[in-house]
Design a protein around this motif. Structure first.
Motif, PDB file in Angstrom:
ATOM      1  N   LEU A   7       0.827  -0.998   0.001  1.00 30.39           N
ATOM      2  CA  LEU A   7       0.093   0.038   0.181  1.00 30.39           C
ATOM      3  C   LEU A   7       0.756   1.121   0.134  1.00 30.39           C
ATOM      4  CD1 LEU A   7      -2.613  -1.116   2.779  1.00 30.39           C
ATOM      5  CD2 LEU A   7      -3.055  -0.672   0.321  1.00 30.39           C
ATOM      6  N   VAL A   8       0.397   2.214  -0.808  1.00 31.10           N
ATOM      7  CA  VAL A   8       1.487   3.436  -0.986  1.00 31.10           C
ATOM      8  C   VAL A   8       0.429   4.557  -0.832  1.00 31.10           C
ATOM      9  CG1 VAL A   8       2.867   4.585  -2.272  1.00 31.10           C
ATOM     10  CG2 VAL A   8       3.226   2.540  -2.367  1.00 31.10           C
ATOM     11  N   GLU A   9       0.565   5.505   0.194  1.00 31.84           N
ATOM     12  CA  GLU A   9      -0.405   6.595   0.262  1.00 31.84           C
ATOM     13  C   GLU A   9       0.508   7.846  -0.287  1.00 31.84           C
ATOM     14  OE1 GLU A   9      -0.551   4.397   4.490  1.00 31.84           O
ATOM     15  OE2 GLU A   9       0.942   4.848   2.923  1.00 31.84           O
ATOM     16  N   SER A  10      -0.254   8.773  -0.651  1.00 32.64           N
ATOM     17  CA  SER A  10       0.353   9.902  -1.467  1.00 32.64           C
ATOM     18  C   SER A  10      -0.575  11.278  -1.260  1.00 32.64           C
ATOM     19  CB  SER A  10       0.888   9.609  -2.754  1.00 32.64           C
ATOM     20  OG  SER A  10      -0.306   9.517  -3.781  1.00 32.64           O
ATOM     21  N   GLY A  11       0.002  12.463  -1.561  1.00 33.68           N
ATOM     22  CA  GLY A  11      -1.289  13.492  -1.594  1.00 33.68           C
ATOM     23  C   GLY A  11      -1.002  14.456  -0.421  1.00 33.68           C
ATOM     24  N   GLY A  12      -0.133  13.941   0.563  1.00 29.09           N
ATOM     25  CA  GLY A  12      -0.022  14.887   1.888  1.00 29.09           C
ATOM     26  C   GLY A  12       0.844  16.153   1.420  1.00 29.09           C
ATOM     27  N   ALA A  46      -2.926   0.307  -4.032  1.00 28.25           N
ATOM     28  CA  ALA A  46      -2.605  -0.928  -3.854  1.00 28.25           C
ATOM     29  C   ALA A  46      -2.042  -1.856  -4.887  1.00 28.25           C
ATOM     30  CB  ALA A  46      -3.794  -1.639  -3.287  1.00 28.25           C
ATOM     31  N   SER A  47      -0.895  -2.619  -4.437  1.00 25.99           N
ATOM     32  CA  SER A  47      -0.308  -3.510  -5.399  1.00 25.99           C
ATOM     33  C   SER A  47      -0.221  -4.774  -4.969  1.00 25.99           C
ATOM     34  CB  SER A  47       0.868  -2.813  -5.869  1.00 25.99           C
ATOM     35  OG  SER A  47       1.817  -2.726  -4.988  1.00 25.99           O
ATOM     36  N   GLY A  48      -0.249  -5.850  -5.906  1.00 27.75           N
ATOM     37  CA  GLY A  48      -0.274  -7.300  -5.557  1.00 27.75           C
ATOM     38  C   GLY A  48      -1.310  -7.847  -4.856  1.00 27.75           C
ATOM     39  N   PHE A  49      -2.481  -7.037  -4.891  1.00 23.84           N
ATOM     40  CA  PHE A  49      -3.797  -7.658  -4.157  1.00 23.84           C
ATOM     41  C   PHE A  49      -5.019  -6.755  -4.635  1.00 23.84           C
ATOM     42  CE2 PHE A  49      -4.991  -5.085  -0.699  1.00 23.84           C
ATOM     43  CZ  PHE A  49      -3.607  -4.241  -0.472  1.00 23.84           C
ATOM     44  N   ASN A  63      -7.592   0.583  -8.417  1.00 24.19           N
ATOM     45  CA  ASN A  63      -7.176  -0.309  -7.196  1.00 24.19           C
ATOM     46  C   ASN A  63      -6.651   0.693  -6.166  1.00 24.19           C
ATOM     47  OD1 ASN A  63      -7.176  -2.881  -5.958  1.00 24.19           O
ATOM     48  ND2 ASN A  63      -4.971  -3.260  -6.239  1.00 24.19           N
ATOM     49  N   THR A  64      -7.250   1.742  -6.021  1.00 27.43           N
ATOM     50  CA  THR A  64      -7.078   3.069  -5.164  1.00 27.43           C
ATOM     51  C   THR A  64      -8.003   3.440  -4.288  1.00 27.43           C
ATOM     52  OG1 THR A  64      -5.272   3.877  -6.884  1.00 27.43           O
ATOM     53  CG2 THR A  64      -6.006   5.369  -5.375  1.00 27.43           C
ATOM     54  N   VAL A  65      -7.898   3.848  -3.172  1.00 26.11           N
ATOM     55  CA  VAL A  65      -8.746   4.386  -2.266  1.00 26.11           C
ATOM     56  C   VAL A  65      -8.351   5.934  -1.995  1.00 26.11           C
ATOM     57  CG1 VAL A  65      -9.956   4.324  -0.127  1.00 26.11           C
ATOM     58  CG2 VAL A  65      -9.724   2.323  -1.280  1.00 26.11           C
ATOM     59  N   TYR A  66      -9.342   6.871  -1.764  1.00 33.21           N
ATOM     60  CA  TYR A  66      -8.991   8.479  -1.567  1.00 33.21           C
ATOM     61  C   TYR A  66      -9.619   8.624  -0.285  1.00 33.21           C
ATOM     62  CZ  TYR A  66      -8.088   7.865  -6.733  1.00 33.21           C
ATOM     63  OH  TYR A  66      -7.680   7.414  -7.952  1.00 33.21           O
ATOM     64  N   LEU A  67      -9.057   9.592   0.245  1.00 35.36           N
ATOM     65  CA  LEU A  67      -9.537  10.380   1.200  1.00 35.36           C
ATOM     66  C   LEU A  67      -9.426  11.881   0.978  1.00 35.36           C
ATOM     67  CD1 LEU A  67     -10.591  10.166   4.279  1.00 35.36           C
ATOM     68  CD2 LEU A  67      -8.242  10.483   5.012  1.00 35.36           C
ATOM     69  N   GLN A  68     -10.868  12.319   0.862  1.00 36.46           N
ATOM     70  CA  GLN A  68     -11.131  13.970   0.705  1.00 36.46           C
ATOM     71  C   GLN A  68     -11.061  14.409   1.977  1.00 36.46           C
ATOM     72  OE1 GLN A  68     -10.896  15.848  -2.364  1.00 36.46           O
ATOM     73  NE2 GLN A  68     -11.088  17.557  -0.816  1.00 36.46           N
ATOM     74  N   MET A  69     -10.286  15.366   2.144  1.00 31.82           N
ATOM     75  CA  MET A  69     -10.466  16.165   3.729  1.00 31.82           C
ATOM     76  C   MET A  69     -10.615  17.532   3.452  1.00 31.82           C
ATOM     77  SD  MET A  69      -7.026  14.267   5.691  1.00 31.82           S
ATOM     78  CE  MET A  69      -5.957  15.077   4.636  1.00 31.82           C
ATOM     79  N   ASN A  70     -11.521  17.883   4.029  1.00 29.27           N
ATOM     80  CA  ASN A  70     -12.040  19.486   3.803  1.00 29.27           C
ATOM     81  C   ASN A  70     -12.089  20.088   5.099  1.00 29.27           C
ATOM     82  OD1 ASN A  70     -12.645  18.866   0.963  1.00 29.27           O
ATOM     83  ND2 ASN A  70     -14.508  18.458   1.412  1.00 29.27           N
TER      84      ASN A  70
END
Length: 126
Positions: free
Chosen positions: A4-9, A24-27, A77-84
């Motif tokens: 799992l790799v997070e980004s966007g901070g 996500a990769s590999g699953f 294969n990605t999940v997002y977190l929108q923070m306002n």
């Protein structure tokens, strides 16, 4: 390799917004409960929400309800977190993780997750 790799901070002013990604990769992410967490310096890791496997009945913690929104892109294969409406107290390292096992009830306790990304730093400051 399961990863799992997070980004966007980054650095954002109070009242601003950010969108974090968890790739996500590999699953396949859709088969697992997905959690978003954060950890501020000197504090315990805090669960923000749980996105259940296969549906969108998200469970939000009080600290995330109303300002944070989770979504998924199955094709990527990605999940997002929108923070306002970000606040100083949202400053932390943010993590995504997949839940232990398959078919378990969604939860926001870190102990229910066993595959973690490396985290991405979010700093809210003027």
């Amino acid at each position: 390799q399961v990863q799992l790799v997070e980004s966007g901070g980054g650095l954002v002013q109070p009242g601003g917004s950010l969108r974090l990604s968890c790739a996500a990769s590999g699953f396949t992410l859709n088969y697992h409960n997905i959690g978003w967490f954060r950890q501020a310096p000197g504090k315990e890791r805090e669960g923000l929400l749980c996105l259940p496997a296969g549906n969108d009945q998200v469970s939000y913690a009080d600290s995330a309800e109303g300002r944070f929104t989770v979504s998924r892109d199955s094709a990527r294969n990605t999940v997002y977190l929108q923070m306002n409406s970000l606040k100083h107290e949202d400053t932390a390292v943010y993590f995504c993780a997949t839940g232990r096992g398959i078919g378990k009830r969604c939860a926001t306790s870190p102990s229910e997750y066993d595959n973690w990304g490396q985290g991405t730093q979010v700093t809210v400051s003027s």
